[in-house]
Write a protein that holds these residues in place. Structure first.
Motif, PDB file in Angstrom:
ATOM      1  N   ALA A   6       0.829  -1.214   0.000  1.00  0.00           N
ATOM      2  CA  ALA A   6       0.000   0.000   0.000  1.00  0.00           C
ATOM      3  C   ALA A   6       0.858   1.255   0.000  1.00  0.00           C
ATOM      4  O   ALA A   6       2.060   1.221   0.305  1.00  0.00           O
ATOM      5  N   TYR A   7       0.199   2.361  -0.319  1.00  0.00           N
ATOM      6  CA  TYR A   7       0.777   3.692  -0.155  1.00  0.00           C
ATOM      7  C   TYR A   7       0.225   4.276   1.146  1.00  0.00           C
ATOM      8  O   TYR A   7      -0.944   4.062   1.480  1.00  0.00           O
ATOM      9  N   HIS A   8       1.054   5.035   1.858  1.00  0.00           N
ATOM     10  CA  HIS A   8       0.675   5.523   3.172  1.00  0.00           C
ATOM     11  C   HIS A   8       0.919   7.024   3.280  1.00  0.00           C
ATOM     12  O   HIS A   8       1.983   7.523   2.880  1.00  0.00           O
ATOM     13  N   THR A   9      -0.068   7.725   3.841  1.00  0.00           N
ATOM     14  CA  THR A   9       0.034   9.162   4.077  1.00  0.00           C
ATOM     15  C   THR A   9      -0.397   9.433   5.510  1.00  0.00           C
ATOM     16  O   THR A   9      -1.544   9.149   5.877  1.00  0.00           O
ATOM     17  N   ASP A  10       0.517   9.949   6.327  1.00  0.00           N
ATOM     18  CA  ASP A  10       0.242  10.213   7.734  1.00  0.00           C
ATOM     19  C   ASP A  10       0.479  11.685   8.025  1.00  0.00           C
ATOM     20  O   ASP A  10       1.592  12.192   7.842  1.00  0.00           O
ATOM     21  N   CYS A  11      -0.585  12.384   8.465  1.00  0.00           N
ATOM     22  CA  CYS A  11      -0.541  13.830   8.665  1.00  0.00           C
ATOM     23  C   CYS A  11      -0.639  14.183  10.150  1.00  0.00           C
ATOM     24  O   CYS A  11      -1.301  13.473  10.923  1.00  0.00           O
ATOM     25  N   PHE A  12      -0.022  15.284  10.499  1.00  0.00           N
ATOM     26  CA  PHE A  12      -0.071  15.769  11.883  1.00  0.00           C
ATOM     27  C   PHE A  12      -0.061  17.289  11.845  1.00  0.00           C
ATOM     28  O   PHE A  12       0.845  17.896  11.263  1.00  0.00           O
ATOM     29  N   GLN A  13      -1.085  17.901  12.448  1.00  0.00           N
ATOM     30  CA  GLN A  13      -1.093  19.363  12.544  1.00  0.00           C
ATOM     31  C   GLN A  13      -0.443  19.780  13.850  1.00  0.00           C
ATOM     32  O   GLN A  13      -0.906  19.424  14.927  1.00  0.00           O
ATOM     33  N   ALA A  14       0.614  20.560  13.743  1.00  0.00           N
ATOM     34  CA  ALA A  14       1.354  21.032  14.910  1.00  0.00           C
ATOM     35  C   ALA A  14       1.097  22.525  15.097  1.00  0.00           C
ATOM     36  O   ALA A  14       1.232  23.304  14.159  1.00  0.00           O
ATOM     37  N   SER A  15       0.708  22.908  16.310  1.00  0.00           N
ATOM     38  CA  SER A  15       0.418  24.305  16.611  1.00  0.00           C
ATOM     39  C   SER A  15       1.546  24.917  17.429  1.00  0.00           C
ATOM     40  O   SER A  15       2.079  24.276  18.345  1.00  0.00           O
ATOM     41  N   ARG A  16       1.911  26.129  17.082  1.00  0.00           N
ATOM     42  CA  ARG A  16       2.906  26.915  17.815  1.00  0.00           C
ATOM     43  C   ARG A  16       4.219  26.130  18.004  1.00  0.00           C
ATOM     44  O   ARG A  16       4.737  25.970  19.113  1.00  0.00           O
ATOM     45  N   VAL A  17       4.724  25.644  16.886  1.00  0.00           N
ATOM     46  CA  VAL A  17       6.026  24.978  16.895  1.00  0.00           C
ATOM     47  C   VAL A  17       7.094  26.005  17.250  1.00  0.00           C
ATOM     48  O   VAL A  17       7.183  27.065  16.646  1.00  0.00           O
ATOM     49  N   ASN A  18       7.892  25.688  18.252  1.00  0.00           N
ATOM     50  CA  ASN A  18       8.922  26.603  18.737  1.00  0.00           C
ATOM     51  C   ASN A  18      10.219  26.341  17.957  1.00  0.00           C
ATOM     52  O   ASN A  18      10.912  25.358  18.195  1.00  0.00           O
ATOM     53  N   ILE A  19      10.515  27.223  17.021  1.00  0.00           N
ATOM     54  CA  ILE A  19      11.642  27.010  16.116  1.00  0.00           C
ATOM     55  C   ILE A  19      12.970  26.937  16.870  1.00  0.00           C
ATOM     56  O   ILE A  19      13.850  26.142  16.533  1.00  0.00           O
TER      57      ILE A  19
END
Length: 402
Positions: free
Chosen positions: A23-36
């Motif tokens: 299979a092909y796989h796509t895994d997403c994650f929304q990250a808020s206020r990432v501290n650079i």
């Protein structure tokens, strides 16, 4: 417009793409206020992010041995069956099964492993009094692509301590567990896997209509977006195990949307349906439709209740037109009395592997894909906010009729 620098707090949607044998796989994650300045990123990614602004996209390749360690044959070894703590007394007995994941803390007498260790390992063999284990990361050795979509960029007002997030660890916790080990089928089907706590007829349990949402509004929107990728207005679509909501994009009037579910009152209340039928798929698995009837089929947060899912998936393939898609979506919430036993035993990402096995064992589908989206904020008007800050995760598996 602000650009990313070392003093920025950034919203980012991370998308990890990779391919397994099946299979092909796509895994997403929304990250808020990432501290650079404070957080940790895959090698080379931070340099690519500096200077970017909202709306820009970065594509980064995660090379082997960098972000994710390469596959190490030394991490593949055998322990005695007696070293696998299967539980006793009040604890349910856990038997090692091929391809399944278990917390390392279940293993006794392994150097560096303690009871509290919940990091997963994979069972890759059970024979002659031994259990073969794989301590490699489940996506070790895979060719990984990481895309980053930059959202809001803000400036910090101050730096007053706090935690540092390792984004490699966060993004890679789960992905890989939905894939087979070296293309051998995972043993999801042993030991009465499809028993349920409540084995009374389903029509008794679902006799009273439940006009409730089973996932929050944000998760519903993600499900709609997923279905919207496959549906067009000229299609005839089957909503399998339907209810009072179909989660089809509301601005997409289909040629036909047929619901099949258990409660007639819920189906009558679904304004998107053009027709419906009442049927218990755990009693009668044969769909009441002719071959090649539908352009697409959907199943929303219900696959975990099927007691003979492979038979149902075969039927879905029969009633789909060639090239039609079957899209299955689910989350991490369900009705405990009616969910099948194996579903409750698995990690969220393993459940995508289980559903993938349904597709493969049915023999009717090709072009399998898995998809996940996590980390979205929970709506403030949701009844579980603020106790649960994040939206219900959404997982999907789909395939195309051969």
């Amino acid at each position: 417009m602000s650009r990313i620098d070392m003093d920025s707090l950034v919203d980012i949607i991370f998308t990890l793409r990779w391919k397994s044998d099946t299979a092909y796989h796509t895994d997403c994650f929304q990250a808020s206020r990432v501290n650079i300045w404070r957080d940790t990123f895959p090698p080379g990614l931070l340099e690519s992010m500096i200077g970017k602004e909202a709306g820009e996209r970065i594509v980064h390749r995660l090379t082997g041995g960098g972000a994710i360690p390469d596959f190490d044959p030394k991490k593949l070894f055998a322990v005695k069956s007696s070293q696998f703590d299967s539980g006793s007394g009040r604890q349910p007995v856990i038997r090692p099964r091929f391809g399944r994941f278990y917390p390392k803390g279940l293993l006794k007498g392994v150097s560096g492993i303690y009871r509290a260790n919940v990091e997963p390992f994979r069972c890759v063999g059970v024979n002659n009094g031994n259990v073969s284990v794989d301590f490699n990361h489940p996506i070790a050795g895979k060719d990984l692509q990481l895309a980053c979509l930059v959202g809001k960029v803000a400036k910090k007002t101050a730096e007053r301590g706090g935690t540092s997030i390792d984004w490699v660890e966060t993004l890679a916790t789960g992905p890989g567990m939905q894939a087979r080990w070296q293309n051998h089928a995972t043993d999801y089907f042993s030991e009465n896997a499809f028993d349920r706590r409540d084995e009374q007829p389903d029509d008794l349990f679902y006799d009273r209509p439940r006009f409730v949402q089973h996932i929050d509004d944000t998760a519903i929107e993600m499900v709609r977006n997923t279905y919207g990728r496959f549906l067009t207005g000229d299609m005839h679509v089957l909503d399998l195990m339907s209810s009072w909501q179909s989660h089809v994009p509301p601005n997409l009037p289909l040629q036909g949307l047929v619901g099949l579910g258990l409660n007639p009152d819920e189906l009558k209340g679904n304004r998107q349906l053009t027709d419906f039928t009442v049927q218990d798929l755990n009693v009668n698995k044969v769909l009441p439709f002719a071959d090649d009837t539908f352009n697409a089929a959907l199943n929303t947060v219900s696959v975990e209740y099927l007691t003979d899912p492979v038979a149902v998936f075969k039927e879905v393939a029969r009633v789909l037109r060639p090239g039609g898609h079957f899209i299955v979506t689910f989350s991490n919430r369900w009705f405990p009395p009616k969910v099948v036993k194996i579903w409750e035993e698995l990690h969220d990402f393993e459940r995508m592997g289980l559903v993938s096995e349904y597709f493969m064992r049915s023999g009717g589908f090709t072009n399998l894909n898995t998809y996940s989206i996590r980390g979205l904020p929970r709506p403030h008007n949701d009844k579980y906010y603020p106790g649960l800050l994040y939206s219900d995760p959404v997982y999907a598996v789909w395939g195309k009729k051969k």
